[in-house]
Motif scaffolding. Structure first.
Motif: not given
Length: 439
Positions: A98-100, A128-134, A136-143
């Motif tokens: 994601l373009t932070t 907008l970043l914090k919920p994106f991180v959560s 992505i992590r919940e889906q088991g994807l690399k961030l």
């Protein structure tokens, strides 16, 4: 007592040295080499008017003041990061970037290093970043985090536009800007991203950016993280952009970043989307050369993803889900002199995958394969295929021609994948063919 103190000091120094030592590159990038597909997300205020991200004011197509007015329209009212993450997972991607913060300096998180962020300045009024991180992590994807080293909006950055400079040489102001960069990177470090995707390094030298120190600080915060090539020589992997390489990059680790249409961020008028078939074939091209595809999406200002982009990701997911065994964890294929098309190999090189991106006019042909064949099948449905070796002479070391029948009823609508199980690691004939001396 004195000897014990000296021994303790030596042990402490040795432990500190081990702590400072980087995890070997091949260990840190192992997941990246296996991933094959990632999703790039260009989201920022430029989606409001659908204009070029940052470049539109830098190149003088619009004033900086008018560009920043888009903050008033950037509301993110339909932003559903969980839906984003689910769609990314469904596409078959293994990581998302994601373009932070792009070159315009607008941060998507509640940055305390400066107030040019979506919480303080935009209509969204939320991080907008914090919920994106959560999500992505919940889906088991690399961030992954994209971060622009340069910032054309910052008062202490020397370049404001292509034609306008704030200053030529001012060590005090430059050092203040560098401190600002490090402060923002420290804020982002709290999320321990698996990947850093830098951009904008071309405007300054490694010494000016303090690139060596940036790398050290990122690896100190997250020892397993990986860094792209755009850090003036302090990155881990190559990042060709838009153009599919004709030959594999020299770097063993690489990804092609590419848009679905002709724009990184959302642009209302850009309907020049590549077809799903074209994107699948580009992915196959990257896989065959041992690289990854980082495919871009550009959400709208309200946070919704355009329907055209959703459709492409879903089509991509159909193909990746069906052929996962021939995608993830594979390695660069065999030279095209041996098979007129795209190929890949399993990690142990005992399975050769053939990607057939057209309707074959007769059997497939593999030349110069010295291995014996244990089994040939259609990946995704398991159908066994017949094969025949033609032209093998008992007196010659040159392998015969291997023909594989691929009936129309087993062919995929986009790219058919054939698995060839060999009797050992792939063994190809590379000798010069000589004239007959005795037979």
């Amino acid at each position: 007592m004195k000897n014990n103190l000296i021994l303790l000091l030596l042990l402490t120094l040795g432990f500190s040295s081990l702590q400072a030592q980087e995890i070997p590159k091949e260990e840190r990038l192992a997941w990246f080499k296996d991933a094959k597909l990632g999703i790039f997300i260009h989201w920022g205020i430029y989606s409001v008017d659908g204009i070029d991200e940052s470049w539109s004011f830098f190149n003088g197509y619009i004033s900086h003041e008018d560009y920043m007015k888009q903050l008033n329209g950037f509301n993110a009212k339909k932003y559903e990061p969980k839906e984003w993450a689910e769609l990314i997972k469904k596409s078959g991607a293994k990581y998302a970037v994601l373009t932070t913060k792009h070159h315009d300096g607008v941060a998507l998180w509640d940055s305390k290093a400066g107030d040019l962020n979506v919480v303080d300045k935009s209509k969204a009024k939320k991080d907008l970043l914090k919920p994106f991180v959560s999500a992505i992590r919940e889906q088991g994807l690399k961030l992954g985090f994209y971060y622009s080293l340069l910032d054309w909006s910052h008062p202490n950055y020397p370049n404001a536009t292509r034609e306008q400079k704030r200053y030529e040489e001012d060590a005090k102001r430059w050092n203040q800007f560098v401190d600002f960069n490090f402060a923002q990177l420290d804020e982002l470090n709290q999320y321990h991203p698996d990947l850093w995707w830098f951009d904008g390094d071309w405007e300054q030298s490694a010494e000016m950016w303090k690139a060596k120190d940036i790398r050290a600080s990122l690896l100190k915060a997250t020892p397993t993280t990986i860094i792209n090539s755009r850090l003036q020589g302090y990155g881990d992997y190559a990042t060709p952009e838009q153009g599919v390489p004709v030959y594999p990059p020299h770097d063993e680790y690489w990804e092609l970043c590419m848009t679905m249409n002709n724009s990184w961020g959302f642009q209302h008028n850009d309907k020049e989307y590549k077809t799903s078939n074209q994107i699948i074939r580009i992915l196959v091209d990257c896989i065959s050369m041992g690289g990854n595809l980082l495919l871009d999406i550009g959400p709208k200002a309200d946070g919704s993803i355009p329907k055209e982009q959703v459709a492409i990701l879903e089509d991509l997911g159909r193909w990746t889900n069906k052929h996962e065994k021939a995608i993830y964890g594979t390695r660069k294929g065999i030279p095209k002199e041996h098979f007129n098309g795209y190929t890949a190999l399993s990690k142990d090189k005992t399975i050769l995958y053939l990607y057939v991106d057209n309707k074959p006019n007769g059997p497939l042909l593999i030349k110069g394969l010295k291995n014996k064949i244990n089994r040939i099948w259609v990946v995704g449905n398991g159908t066994k295929l017949s094969h025949k070796v033609v032209g093998k002479q008992y007196w010659s070391s040159v392998p015969g021609l291997l023909y594989i029948d691929v009936p129309e009823e087993v062919q995929d609508k986009d790219v058919t994948v054939i698995g060839v199980l060999l009797d050992g690691p792939v063994d190809l004939f590379h000798e010069e063919v000589r004239a007959i001396e005795s037979n």
